[in-house]
Design a protein around this motif. Structure first.
Motif, PDB file in Angstrom:
ATOM      1  N   ALA A   1       0.971  -1.204   0.055  1.00  0.00           N
ATOM      2  CA  ALA A   1      -0.108   0.028  -0.026  1.00  0.00           C
ATOM      3  C   ALA A   1       0.839   1.283  -0.008  1.00  0.00           C
ATOM      4  O   ALA A   1       1.992   1.308   0.606  1.00  0.00           O
ATOM      5  CB  ALA A   1      -0.846  -0.214   1.425  1.00  0.00           C
ATOM      6  N   THR A   2       0.462   2.176  -0.898  1.00  0.00           N
ATOM      7  CA  THR A   2       1.169   3.475  -0.677  1.00  0.00           C
ATOM      8  C   THR A   2      -0.027   4.762  -0.419  1.00  0.00           C
ATOM      9  O   THR A   2      -1.061   4.519  -0.752  1.00  0.00           O
ATOM     10  CB  THR A   2       1.753   3.748  -2.007  1.00  0.00           C
ATOM     11  OG1 THR A   2       0.890   3.933  -2.908  1.00  0.00           O
ATOM     12  CG2 THR A   2       2.829   2.827  -2.406  1.00  0.00           C
ATOM     13  N   GLU A   3       0.743   5.786   0.045  1.00  0.00           N
ATOM     14  CA  GLU A   3      -0.175   6.945   0.297  1.00  0.00           C
ATOM     15  C   GLU A   3       0.586   8.293  -0.092  1.00  0.00           C
ATOM     16  O   GLU A   3       1.629   8.561   0.484  1.00  0.00           O
ATOM     17  CB  GLU A   3      -0.347   7.181   1.782  1.00  0.00           C
ATOM     18  CG  GLU A   3      -1.304   8.248   2.141  1.00  0.00           C
ATOM     19  CD  GLU A   3      -1.800   8.213   3.515  1.00  0.00           C
ATOM     20  OE1 GLU A   3      -2.941   8.948   4.087  1.00  0.00           O
ATOM     21  OE2 GLU A   3      -0.914   7.908   4.392  1.00  0.00           O
ATOM     22  N   ILE A   4      -0.208   8.594  -1.248  1.00  0.00           N
ATOM     23  CA  ILE A   4       0.604   9.959  -1.545  1.00  0.00           C
ATOM     24  C   ILE A   4      -0.162  11.008  -1.414  1.00  0.00           C
ATOM     25  O   ILE A   4      -1.369  11.377  -1.158  1.00  0.00           O
ATOM     26  CB  ILE A   4       0.481   9.880  -3.482  1.00  0.00           C
ATOM     27  CG1 ILE A   4       0.739   8.531  -3.993  1.00  0.00           C
ATOM     28  CG2 ILE A   4       1.253  10.914  -3.950  1.00  0.00           C
ATOM     29  CD1 ILE A   4       2.113   8.091  -3.641  1.00  0.00           C
ATOM     30  N   VAL A   5       0.779  11.952  -0.720  1.00  0.00           N
ATOM     31  CA  VAL A   5       0.075  13.064   0.123  1.00  0.00           C
ATOM     32  C   VAL A   5       0.988  14.588  -0.123  1.00  0.00           C
ATOM     33  O   VAL A   5       2.034  14.351  -0.811  1.00  0.00           O
ATOM     34  CB  VAL A   5       0.285  12.615   1.879  1.00  0.00           C
ATOM     35  CG1 VAL A   5      -0.411  11.537   1.980  1.00  0.00           C
ATOM     36  CG2 VAL A   5       2.006  12.631   2.102  1.00  0.00           C
ATOM     37  N   VAL A   6       0.285  15.504   0.208  1.00  0.00           N
ATOM     38  CA  VAL A   6       1.080  16.935   0.179  1.00  0.00           C
ATOM     39  C   VAL A   6       1.525  17.249   1.691  1.00  0.00           C
ATOM     40  O   VAL A   6       0.533  17.454   2.413  1.00  0.00           O
ATOM     41  CB  VAL A   6       0.203  17.884  -0.544  1.00  0.00           C
ATOM     42  CG1 VAL A   6       0.892  19.276  -0.423  1.00  0.00           C
ATOM     43  CG2 VAL A   6      -0.446  17.463  -2.051  1.00  0.00           C
ATOM     44  N   LEU A   7       2.962  17.479   1.851  1.00  0.00           N
ATOM     45  CA  LEU A   7       3.337  17.769   3.019  1.00  0.00           C
ATOM     46  C   LEU A   7       3.831  19.341   3.206  1.00  0.00           C
ATOM     47  O   LEU A   7       4.300  19.911   2.034  1.00  0.00           O
ATOM     48  CB  LEU A   7       4.630  17.063   3.152  1.00  0.00           C
ATOM     49  CG  LEU A   7       4.522  15.661   3.480  1.00  0.00           C
ATOM     50  CD1 LEU A   7       5.805  14.754   3.364  1.00  0.00           C
ATOM     51  CD2 LEU A   7       3.800  15.153   4.947  1.00  0.00           C
ATOM     52  N   ALA A   8       3.491  19.862   4.238  1.00  0.00           N
ATOM     53  CA  ALA A   8       3.834  21.360   4.255  1.00  0.00           C
ATOM     54  C   ALA A   8       4.548  21.419   5.853  1.00  0.00           C
ATOM     55  O   ALA A   8       4.040  20.840   6.807  1.00  0.00           O
ATOM     56  CB  ALA A   8       2.767  22.500   4.322  1.00  0.00           C
TER      57      ALA A   8
END
Length: 242
Positions: A105-112
């Motif tokens: 499983a993978t989780e593609i996110v936007v990090l700040a």
């Protein structure tokens, strides 16, 4: 009738034996903890899965190339006989490759940075900031699919540079796989706890992506190996190490 069955069995056996993994070019990228170079060797979760699955069908893979993602992705699109892993499978990529998996499983996110107090409620909000992406990576492709303006994205070819750009404030956010970002930040001496997820782009699975010219026998053979290690518990054993 018996002769026909025997002939078909022989043909099937010949086809399977002809589909040797040594005829394929296996490519991956620096994407820890899934695939990366350590002490001169290419290691990681997906690499372990490839070794175990290929051994399960008595055709161990011995050669893997590490390439920047954009180059590896282009090679997989162009072929011939290329396997790119681990590749996130989505609707945009579906018809471009042949697939074996899933791997993990993978989780593609936007990090700040938490200190920036960035709040993304709608994809249109991305246009107010600059988001770092890797060229041809799933993060960039998902941002494009959301309609984010190209001018609001800053592409890079190296994920390590992406982490540094975020830490130094040269980009406001990055679009990347969460666990990989965490591992890369640790390698670069960056405190991951100072960052948080402001948007989830995708929750999916990574696969082995075969260039479209690859005969189906190769795909079926690796899929068989994956099914074997899934059934005997080896796949979960590998995942538990990471």
């Amino acid at each position: 009738m018996r002769y026909i069955f025997l002939l078909l069995a022989c043909l099937a056996s010949f086809t399977a034996s002809a589909a040797e993994f040594s005829k394929l070019k296996f490519i991956t990228e620096n994407y820890p903890p899934y695939n990366y170079r350590d002490d001169g060797k290419i290691v990681g979760l997906t690499v372990d899965v490839l070794h175990a699955a290929s051994q399960a069908v008595n055709d161990p893979v011995t050669k893997i190339e590490l390439q920047p993602w954009a180059r590896g992705y282009k090679n997989a699109l162009d072929g011939p006989m290329v396997v790119l892993f681990g590749t996130t499978r989505n609707s945009d990529r579906e018809s471009k490759f042949k697939w074996a998996g899933p791997i993990n499983a993978t989780e593609i996110v936007v990090l700040a940075k938490k200190s920036k107090n960035i709040n993304i409620k709608d994809p249109a909000d991305f246009d107010k900031y600059v988001t770092g992406v890797i060229r041809e990576d799933i993060g960039e492709q998902l941002m494009v699919s959301l309609g984010v303006n190209q001018k609001a994205m800053k592409p890079s070819s190296r994920p390590e540079m992406l982490m540094k750009q975020l830490d130094h404030g040269r980009v406001d956010m990055i679009a990347y796989e969460k666990n990989v970002a965490k591992a890369l930040m640790k390698d670069e001496g960056i405190d991951f706890s100072k960052y948080h997820v402001v948007y989830v782009l995708s929750q999916s699975f990574s696969y082995f992506a075969f260039s479209s010219d690859t005969p189906n026998e190769y795909v079926a053979k690796l899929q068989k190996g994956i099914d074997i290690i899934k059934g005997n518990g080896k796949l979960e054993e590998i995942k538990s190490k990471y």
